[in-house]
Motif scaffolding. Structure first.
Motif, PDB file in Angstrom:
ATOM      1  N   SER A 350      84.713 119.852 100.069  1.00  0.00           N
ATOM      2  CA  SER A 350      85.282 120.778  99.085  1.00  0.00           C
ATOM      3  C   SER A 350      86.749 121.083  99.331  1.00  0.00           C
ATOM      4  O   SER A 350      87.480 121.414  98.406  1.00  0.00           O
ATOM      5  CB  SER A 350      84.502 122.092  99.126  1.00  0.00           C
ATOM      6  OG  SER A 350      84.634 122.670 100.428  1.00  0.00           O
ATOM      7  N   THR A 353      86.083 125.219 102.539  1.00  0.00           N
ATOM      8  CA  THR A 353      85.214 125.914 103.496  1.00  0.00           C
ATOM      9  C   THR A 353      86.042 126.863 104.360  1.00  0.00           C
ATOM     10  O   THR A 353      87.006 126.438 105.015  1.00  0.00           O
ATOM     11  CB  THR A 353      84.467 124.876 104.364  1.00  0.00           C
ATOM     12  OG1 THR A 353      83.737 124.040 103.472  1.00  0.00           O
ATOM     13  CG2 THR A 353      83.516 125.516 105.352  1.00  0.00           C
ATOM     14  N   GLU A 489      67.600 120.948 105.280  1.00  0.00           N
ATOM     15  CA  GLU A 489      68.274 121.583 104.138  1.00  0.00           C
ATOM     16  C   GLU A 489      67.394 121.610 102.884  1.00  0.00           C
ATOM     17  O   GLU A 489      67.348 122.600 102.181  1.00  0.00           O
ATOM     18  CB  GLU A 489      69.551 120.802 103.760  1.00  0.00           C
ATOM     19  CG  GLU A 489      70.770 121.143 104.563  1.00  0.00           C
ATOM     20  CD  GLU A 489      71.990 120.333 104.122  1.00  0.00           C
ATOM     21  OE1 GLU A 489      73.053 120.941 103.995  1.00  0.00           O
ATOM     22  OE2 GLU A 489      71.882 119.103 103.921  1.00  0.00           O
ATOM     23  N   LYS A 606      76.923 125.150  98.068  1.00  0.00           N
ATOM     24  CA  LYS A 606      77.666 123.887  98.142  1.00  0.00           C
ATOM     25  C   LYS A 606      78.959 124.068  98.909  1.00  0.00           C
ATOM     26  O   LYS A 606      79.352 123.237  99.705  1.00  0.00           O
ATOM     27  CB  LYS A 606      77.955 123.412  96.709  1.00  0.00           C
ATOM     28  CG  LYS A 606      78.689 122.108  96.626  1.00  0.00           C
ATOM     29  CD  LYS A 606      77.750 120.944  96.882  1.00  0.00           C
ATOM     30  CE  LYS A 606      78.467 119.650  97.123  1.00  0.00           C
ATOM     31  NZ  LYS A 606      77.700 118.785  98.036  1.00  0.00           N
ATOM     32  N   VAL A 608      81.055 126.898 101.178  1.00  0.00           N
ATOM     33  CA  VAL A 608      80.931 128.207 101.823  1.00  0.00           C
ATOM     34  C   VAL A 608      82.331 128.773 102.033  1.00  0.00           C
ATOM     35  O   VAL A 608      83.006 128.454 103.007  1.00  0.00           O
ATOM     36  CB  VAL A 608      80.148 128.087 103.151  1.00  0.00           C
ATOM     37  CG1 VAL A 608      79.941 129.466 103.767  1.00  0.00           C
ATOM     38  CG2 VAL A 608      78.800 127.425 102.908  1.00  0.00           C
TER      39      VAL A 608
HETATM   40  C1  G6P Z   1      77.942 123.727 103.201  1.00  0.00           C
HETATM   41  C2  G6P Z   1      77.262 122.585 102.454  1.00  0.00           C
HETATM   42  C3  G6P Z   1      77.202 121.340 103.352  1.00  0.00           C
HETATM   43  C4  G6P Z   1      78.603 120.976 103.834  1.00  0.00           C
HETATM   44  C5  G6P Z   1      79.286 122.163 104.509  1.00  0.00           C
HETATM   45  C6  G6P Z   1      80.753 121.868 104.751  1.00  0.00           C
HETATM   46  O1  G6P Z   1      77.134 124.136 104.243  1.00  0.00           O
HETATM   47  O2  G6P Z   1      75.960 122.959 102.069  1.00  0.00           O
HETATM   48  O3  G6P Z   1      76.662 120.254 102.628  1.00  0.00           O
HETATM   49  O4  G6P Z   1      78.516 119.906 104.730  1.00  0.00           O
HETATM   50  O5  G6P Z   1      79.225 123.322 103.684  1.00  0.00           O
HETATM   51  O6  G6P Z   1      81.375 121.749 103.521  1.00  0.00           O
HETATM   52  P1  G6P Z   1      82.714 120.984 103.270  1.00  0.00           P
HETATM   53  O7  G6P Z   1      82.987 121.166 101.790  1.00  0.00           O
HETATM   54  O8  G6P Z   1      83.756 121.647 104.113  1.00  0.00           O
HETATM   55  O9  G6P Z   1      82.516 119.562 103.649  1.00  0.00           O
END
Ligand code: G6P
Length: 611
Positions: A350, A353, A489, A606, A608
């Motif tokens: 994303s 995070t 998950e 999706k 965080v």
């Molecule tokens: C959440 C999602 C995971 C993902 C993690 C890190 O926990 O459910 O699928 O691996 O965040 O997210 P990012 O967007 O930083 O890869």
């Protein structure tokens, strides 16, 4: 990944285009726009961000015209902004594009030398300029488009309207999807069927190299050689939701199956095979800086952290730089040792995070060069970074990450090759060998997906288990971690991923005849094949059930395991890409058989964006 729509008929096109784009928002949501033509006037309306921003502008400006094209963008070249939003226009020609033009820099340089000025950072804008030049030289619109695409290397689905030729849309495709929708006195163009179902269920799938001339009265379709062709019309009876998922029951399943395409997009335009090098757009690290690097620190969470561990194996082995892989949430609350000879790499699907972003800022603030490996251009991490490398997986909707992970792995492999070349730890020839292996990965993923039937059988046998253990050594250790994470998950079964050598230090106490143990055991020295066989014997001796992921030609482990899933052989550093896919499918089918909400598992998000 981007979404394209087009309309020609007797109704106002802008509202039809916006409503079609709403059905394609899953293909991208960085910006959106429409171009409509009325009485030889082209009206373009664009807006950054979600589609509702465009909707507001369209309702204020009310662009008039019964023919038009629209686009929702997933940025690959140029950050999300109004200027970079499609449609791109030049001298009355407007284009929308899905795909990547590999030679856009060279084409832009040629066009600039001929006096053209560009108003965006995108690769797409060159289409508008090329087509405009062809029109100026006396060609009609279909021929101008045909000549323009001959100059382009890469992938495209392209739709074009032009104020001087106001009654037809010309569209063409190669490697990116495009369908035509047939109506009465009106016809449609779209990247995907959901955009059309409100208006028609009669769909023509364009084939590679096809060019279509679409008017209100009909559609003329030509193949790559310019011959008029007939493609079958199909009646689609999917519900709109089924259509968005491309006929798959869940987005996660669709995304698992999209991986050959996603990985091909990650590699596209970056492999300089003859030079034995990798091209990353915007790469700004000098050879001196790379040679002076004393450490790489990878910062990530969840699945992205697992790809970081695989990345450590790749970078240490090919570029010989020490790599630390840090859980971002831990790193940010330590007093980490960082200096200006360090490269901090944030890995994130994303790019938003919260923990990864904070750790990344911390490392940058302490002097490290900041590199983001992200799937979302324009996200917070790419804005923070000195260098961003996009994974180009396209939007991932399923909460459990799949294609984002495998595209991160191939990006890290390319990075390891590039750093290796810059540091002189790889010769041109060695780099070429690595890059050649990378080009084979999309095909290997296609091959491995054929294991779905055997995976389903295993899922049925073990769907009621309460615990799972996943074991892997070397580069298969992160695969074990990822397999366990995927299963917990979405299936809510307790699962642990362990390095094979650690089994005797604890998990072995848990093994009994109820415990399935998934052992990732391709036949390579790096993966300590002999040692992992030792693990299998230890599990068997305690009555545990062994599910082994093995090379196609492996007979030895096959004779020891209760169940096997076969994968095509890959080199040790790339085997994680291939070996992860059966584990994604295993988690998916177990969860599906247990009746869980696969795409939106309980308690998870999706992205965080809170601590
Ligand atoms: C959440 C999602 C995971 C993902 C993690 C890190 O926990 O459910 O699928 O691996 O965040 O997210 P990012 O967007 O930083 O890869």
């Amino acid at each position: 990944m981007c979404g394209i729509v087009g309309y020609v008929g007797d109704k106002e096109s802008a509202p039809i285009l916006v409503s079609g784009l709403k059905k394609l928002e899953y293909r991208g949501y960085d910006s959106a726009g429409v171009a409509v033509v009325s009485r030889n006037t082209l009206n373009v309306v664009r807006a950054t961000g979600k589609l509702r921003n465009l909707e507001n502008r369209v309702s204020q400006e009310e662009p008039k015209g019964t023919i038009g094209i629209g686009h929702t963008r997933w940025a690959t070249h140029g950050r999300p902004s109004d200027e970079n939003a499609h449609p791109h226009s030049y001298k009355g020609v407007a284009v929308v594009h899905n795909g990547i033009i590999e030679n856009h820099l060279a084409l832009k340089a040629e066009l600039r030398a001929r006096g053209h000025h560009f108003s965006s950072e995108t690769d797409t804008e060159v289409f508008a300029h090329l087509i405009s030049d062809e029109l100026d030289s006396g060609r009609d619109l279909p021929e101008a488009v045909r000549q323009a695409i001959k100059q382009v290397k890469g992938t495209y689905a392209l739709a074009v309207v032009c104020s001087s030729d106001p009654n037809r849309i010309v569209c063409t495709k190669d490697a990116s999807p495009m369908v035509l929708g047939l109506g009465e006195g009106q016809n449609f163009v779209a990247s995907d069927v959901p955009a059309l179902l409100e208006h028609t269920r009669d769909i023509v799938y364009m084939e590679e190299g096809d060019l279509a001339v679409v008017t209100a009265q009909g559609v003329a379709l030509y193949n790559r050689q310019g011959q008029l062709v007939n493609r079958p019309t199909r009646r689609i009876d999917w519900t709109p939701m089924m259509a968005e998922k491309g006929g798959h029951k869940h987005f996660m399943h669709k995304e698992i199956w999209e991986q050959p395409r996603a990985v091909a997009d990650t590699l596209r335009g970056r492999m300089l095979l003859s030079e034995g090098d990798v091209h990353f757009e915007g790469w700004s690290l000098s050879p001196e800086k790379v040679r002076a690097l004393s450490k790489v620190t990878i910062l990530a969470c969840g699945t992205s952290w697992h790809s970081g561990i695989a990345g450590k194996h790749m970078i240490e082995s090919l570029a010989r730089i020490p790599v630390e892989v840090e859980l971002a949430s831990e790193f940010r609350y330590r007093d980490p040792i960082v200096d200006s000879t360090h490269l901090a790499i944030a890995i994130s699907q994303s790019g938003e995070t919260a923990d990864t972003l904070a750790a990344f800022k911390e490392a940058k603030g302490r002097g490290a060069t900041a590199m983001a490996i992200c799937n979302v251009m324009g996200s917070a991490m790419t804005r923070e970074a000195d260098i961003s490398v996009l994974t180009n997986a396209g939007p991932e909707i399923g909460v459990a990450s799949t294609k984002a992970f495998t595209t991160q792995l191939v990006t890290l492999y390319m990075l390891a090759v590039k750093l290796g070349r810059m540091r002189g730890t790889l010769t041109v020839q060695q780099a070429q060998e690595h890059l050649t292996r990378l080009t084979e990965v999309p095909k290997m993923i296609e091959e491995v997906l054929k294991c779905e039937t055997s995976v389903k059988r295993v899922a049925r046998d073990f769907m009621s288990s309460q615990d799972f253990l996943f074991l892997g050594r070397g580069p298969m250790h992160p695969v074990a971690l990822e397999g366990a994470l995927k299963l917990k998950e979405i299936s809510y079964i307790h699962a642990e991923g362990y390095a094979g050598g650690e089994m005797k230090h604890g998990p072995i106490a848990l093994i009994d005849e109820k415990m399935p143990v998934v052992v990732i055991a391709p036949k390579q020295p790096h993966v300590a094949y002999e040692k992992i066989i030792g693990n299998i014997e230890e599990v068997r001796a305690r009555g545990g059930k062994v599910i082994a992921i093995i090379d196609e030609d492996d007979t030895h482990v096959a004779s020891l395991a209760d169940d096997v899933i076969r994968i095509p052989p890959a080199c040790a550093l790339l085997a994680p890409v291939v070996a992860t896919i059966p584990l994604q499918l295993l988690a998916y089918h177990v969860a599906e058989m247990r009746g869980n909400d696969v795409d939106q598992p309980r308690n998870l998000a999706k992205s965080v964006t809170v601590e």
